[in-house]
Design an enzyme around this catalytic site. Structure first.
Site, mmCIF file in Angstrom:
data_model
loop_
_atom_site.group_PDB
_atom_site.id
_atom_site.type_symbol
_atom_site.label_atom_id
_atom_site.label_comp_id
_atom_site.label_asym_id
_atom_site.label_seq_id
_atom_site.Cartn_x
_atom_site.Cartn_y
_atom_site.Cartn_z
ATOM 1 N N GLY A 16 0.830 -1.207 0.000
ATOM 2 C CA GLY A 16 0.000 0.000 0.000
ATOM 3 C C GLY A 16 0.862 1.253 0.000
ATOM 4 O O GLY A 16 2.086 1.186 0.149
ATOM 5 N N SER A 109 -6.657 6.588 12.089
ATOM 6 C CA SER A 109 -7.033 7.630 11.131
ATOM 7 C C SER A 109 -7.677 8.787 11.897
ATOM 8 O O SER A 109 -8.257 8.572 12.971
ATOM 9 C CB SER A 109 -8.033 7.040 10.150
ATOM 10 O OG SER A 109 -8.807 8.050 9.557
ATOM 11 N N SER A 110 -7.635 9.981 11.301
ATOM 12 C CA SER A 110 -8.236 11.133 11.981
ATOM 13 C C SER A 110 -9.769 11.031 12.030
ATOM 14 O O SER A 110 -10.412 11.787 12.748
ATOM 15 C CB SER A 110 -7.821 12.434 11.292
ATOM 16 O OG SER A 110 -8.181 12.409 9.941
ATOM 17 N N CYS A 111 -10.354 10.070 11.296
ATOM 18 C CA CYS A 111 -11.821 9.946 11.309
ATOM 19 C C CYS A 111 -12.337 9.246 12.577
ATOM 20 O O CYS A 111 -13.538 9.087 12.737
ATOM 21 C CB CYS A 111 -12.325 9.239 10.068
ATOM 22 S SG CYS A 111 -11.998 7.493 10.083
ATOM 23 N N TYR A 138 -15.600 2.302 9.528
ATOM 24 C CA TYR A 138 -14.130 2.321 9.525
ATOM 25 C C TYR A 138 -13.632 2.916 10.842
ATOM 26 O O TYR A 138 -12.692 2.404 11.455
ATOM 27 C CB TYR A 138 -13.681 3.174 8.336
ATOM 28 C CG TYR A 138 -12.193 3.349 8.172
ATOM 29 C CD1 TYR A 138 -11.409 2.323 7.669
ATOM 30 C CD2 TYR A 138 -11.575 4.561 8.479
ATOM 31 C CE1 TYR A 138 -10.042 2.491 7.479
ATOM 32 C CE2 TYR A 138 -10.216 4.741 8.295
ATOM 33 C CZ TYR A 138 -9.458 3.706 7.794
ATOM 34 O OH TYR A 138 -8.106 3.885 7.611
ATOM 35 N N LYS A 142 -11.166 1.284 13.713
ATOM 36 C CA LYS A 142 -9.891 1.902 14.101
ATOM 37 C C LYS A 142 -9.879 2.233 15.604
ATOM 38 O O LYS A 142 -8.833 2.127 16.251
ATOM 39 C CB LYS A 142 -9.630 3.154 13.257
ATOM 40 C CG LYS A 142 -9.315 2.826 11.796
ATOM 41 C CD LYS A 142 -8.000 2.073 11.691
ATOM 42 C CE LYS A 142 -7.566 1.751 10.279
ATOM 43 N NZ LYS A 142 -6.331 0.965 10.235
ATOM 44 N N HIS A 181 -9.316 8.565 -2.371
ATOM 45 C CA HIS A 181 -9.434 9.793 -1.588
ATOM 46 C C HIS A 181 -9.379 10.992 -2.536
ATOM 47 O O HIS A 181 -9.112 10.845 -3.724
ATOM 48 C CB HIS A 181 -8.302 9.872 -0.554
ATOM 49 C CG HIS A 181 -8.463 8.873 0.549
ATOM 50 N ND1 HIS A 181 -7.731 7.717 0.600
ATOM 51 C CD2 HIS A 181 -9.275 8.853 1.631
ATOM 52 C CE1 HIS A 181 -8.099 7.025 1.671
ATOM 53 N NE2 HIS A 181 -9.030 7.683 2.308
HETATM 54 O O1 GFB Z 1 -10.649 12.147 0.599
HETATM 55 P P1 GFB Z 1 -12.062 11.888 0.919
HETATM 56 O O2 GFB Z 1 -12.777 10.857 0.117
HETATM 57 O O3 GFB Z 1 -12.143 11.476 2.417
HETATM 58 O O4 GFB Z 1 -12.909 13.244 0.740
HETATM 59 P P2 GFB Z 1 -12.665 12.036 3.822
HETATM 60 C C1 GFB Z 1 -12.499 14.470 1.285
HETATM 61 C C2 GFB Z 1 -13.393 15.581 0.793
HETATM 62 O O5 GFB Z 1 -13.129 15.795 -0.595
HETATM 63 C C3 GFB Z 1 -14.901 15.335 0.920
HETATM 64 C C4 GFB Z 1 -14.351 15.897 -1.303
HETATM 65 O O6 GFB Z 1 -15.533 16.535 1.317
HETATM 66 C C5 GFB Z 1 -15.302 14.996 -0.520
HETATM 67 O O7 GFB Z 1 -16.656 15.302 -0.802
HETATM 68 N N1 GFB Z 1 -14.140 15.534 -2.707
HETATM 69 C C6 GFB Z 1 -14.269 16.392 -3.752
HETATM 70 C C7 GFB Z 1 -13.811 14.330 -3.207
HETATM 71 N N2 GFB Z 1 -14.082 15.744 -4.909
HETATM 72 C C8 GFB Z 1 -13.786 14.460 -4.594
HETATM 73 C C9 GFB Z 1 -13.490 13.325 -5.397
HETATM 74 O O8 GFB Z 1 -13.471 13.359 -6.624
HETATM 75 N N3 GFB Z 1 -13.211 12.158 -4.706
HETATM 76 C C10 GFB Z 1 -13.236 12.097 -3.338
HETATM 77 N N4 GFB Z 1 -12.937 10.922 -2.755
HETATM 78 N N5 GFB Z 1 -13.552 13.170 -2.579
HETATM 79 C C11 GFB Z 1 -12.140 9.578 4.408
HETATM 80 C C12 GFB Z 1 -12.831 8.614 5.317
HETATM 81 O O9 GFB Z 1 -12.860 10.716 4.598
HETATM 82 O O10 GFB Z 1 -10.810 9.892 4.776
HETATM 83 C C13 GFB Z 1 -11.961 7.526 5.742
HETATM 84 O O11 GFB Z 1 -14.034 8.214 4.722
HETATM 85 C C14 GFB Z 1 -10.583 7.982 6.170
HETATM 86 O O12 GFB Z 1 -12.592 6.837 6.770
HETATM 87 C C15 GFB Z 1 -9.975 8.890 5.167
HETATM 88 O O13 GFB Z 1 -10.611 8.603 7.432
HETATM 89 C C16 GFB Z 1 -8.639 9.456 5.584
HETATM 90 O O14 GFB Z 1 -11.597 12.858 4.454
HETATM 91 O O15 GFB Z 1 -13.999 12.663 3.730
#
Ligand code: GFB
Length: 313
Positions: A16, A109-111, A138, A142, A181
């Site tokens: 990873g 994780s910070s979540c 998740y 954690k 992400h």
């Molecule tokens: O990175 P992300 O999926 O994780 O999304 P989280 C962060 C923010 O980016 C959210 C926005 O507000 C999304 O709506 N975003 C904008 C996008 N465009 C996009 C896109 O094209 N793809 C994605 N993926 N997001 C995760 C957790 O949360 O972070 C996990 O679900 C974990 O459990 C991880 O903690 C580190 O920060 O929202």
């Protein structure tokens, strides 16, 4: 104090993004790095993990193995996220106790923190309020990992510690648009929009949430620092302490990729937590600071992605 030099260090999850960065960082030490491929060892099978560890005899274990994904993947596959993460961490932590592992570090994780925690979030905020709904599965897994480390320390005196990294990015990330992400997703979207000479690129949600981002090489450096220097009950935040809005992130990525069109928000997609910036004073006071500047790290990741795409075609 645990010295990495001359020890047998098992990096679980070595394929990873985080595992690879930890291995790159471990190459600076004179130690034996142990890895095992997924086809050889399924980490969700307790007996297999115990048998493998009995033979491999690691001195230290770094648990980078996890089922991870972005906000939509967490919300869509809750059973995978809670089951795989709980079984992987339970199996490795229990087997590490049975095999007398000297030091273990578990990555969370910070979540794990409450959705509405005070910002920046201190370690003590754990379990002080409701979790964000999209990634509660998740987060619960954690949190269980942190509690496992604390329980084995309390009952058996094991030197098992936990670290909570903020949102990470860097080479070898998952660039799949449905499960990734935000940083890899937006790098890919900007790259495709530029290649297709599109006038817009779409981001999920409102663009208003804030996120803190850390380069994975900084994360690996923090993990090894804690492995050597920290032996206590409380989990430790690992981040930069600085955050930006998703809209500003998208502007930075557009610039790094060289896409000049507009940004469009897709409000049918989730925003997730509004803000989750970590208070990193505990780690800073222990003597570690993040070093990689965000714009430099982003540029390096975009270059890595461009090279990766060129190799695929
Ligand atoms: O990175 P992300 O999926 O994780 O999304 P989280 C962060 C923010 O980016 C959210 C926005 O507000 C999304 O709506 N975003 C904008 C996008 N465009 C996009 C896109 O094209 N793809 C994605 N993926 N997001 C995760 C957790 O949360 O972070 C996990 O679900 C974990 O459990 C991880 O903690 C580190 O920060 O929202």
């Amino acid at each position: 104090m645990f010295e990495i030099a001359d020890k047998r260090i098992w990096v679980c999850g070595h394929n990873g993004m985080v595992g690879r960065a930890v291995i790159r960082a471990l190459h600076e030490y004179n130690c034996d790095i142990l890895t095992v491929e997924r086809q050889e060892l399924d980490l969700t099978r307790q007996q297999n993990v115990e048998d493998w560890m009995e033979k491999a005899k690691p001195d230290a274990v770094i648990i980078c193995a996890a089922k991870v994904g972005g906000v939509l993947a967490n919300d869509t596959f809750p059973a995978d996220f809670i089951y795989q993460n709980m079984s992987i961490e339970t199996n490795i932590i229990h087997a590490s106790y049975l095999c007398n592992v000297t030091k273990l570090i578990f990555l969370g994780s910070s979540c794990i923190y409450p959705k509405l925690a005070d910002q920046p979030i201190k370690e003590e905020a754990l379990l002080s309020g409701d979790l964000e709904q999209t990634n509660q599965w998740y987060a619960i897994a954690k949190i269980a990992g942190i509690k496992l480390c604390q329980a084995y320390r309390k009952q058996h005196g094991c030197d098992f510690i936990s670290v909570m990294p903020t949102n990470l990015y860097g080479p070898h990330d998952n660039f799949d648009l449905d499960t990734s992400h935000v940083i890899p997703a937006l790098i890919r979207k900007a790259h495709e929009a530029k290649s297709n000479e599109a006038s817009t690129m779409t981001i999920w949600g409102s663009g208003k949430p804030f996120r803190e981002f850390m380069h994975v090489d900084d994360c690996a450096s923090g993990i090894l620092f804690l492995l050597e220097h920290y032996s206590d009950y409380l989990h430790v935040n690992l981040g930069t302490g600085k955050d930006i809005t998703i809209y500003d992130l998208a502007l930075n990525i557009k610039q790094a990729v060289g896409f000049h069109g507009d940004i469009v928000c897709d409000l049918s997609k989730p925003d997730g937590t509004f803000r989750k910036c970590l208070d990193v004073s505990l780690l800073n006071n222990l003597g570690w600071q993040s070093k990689i500047n965000f714009k430099d790290g982003l540029r390096e990741t975009v270059n890595w992605f461009n090279k990766y795409m060129a190799e695929q075609s």
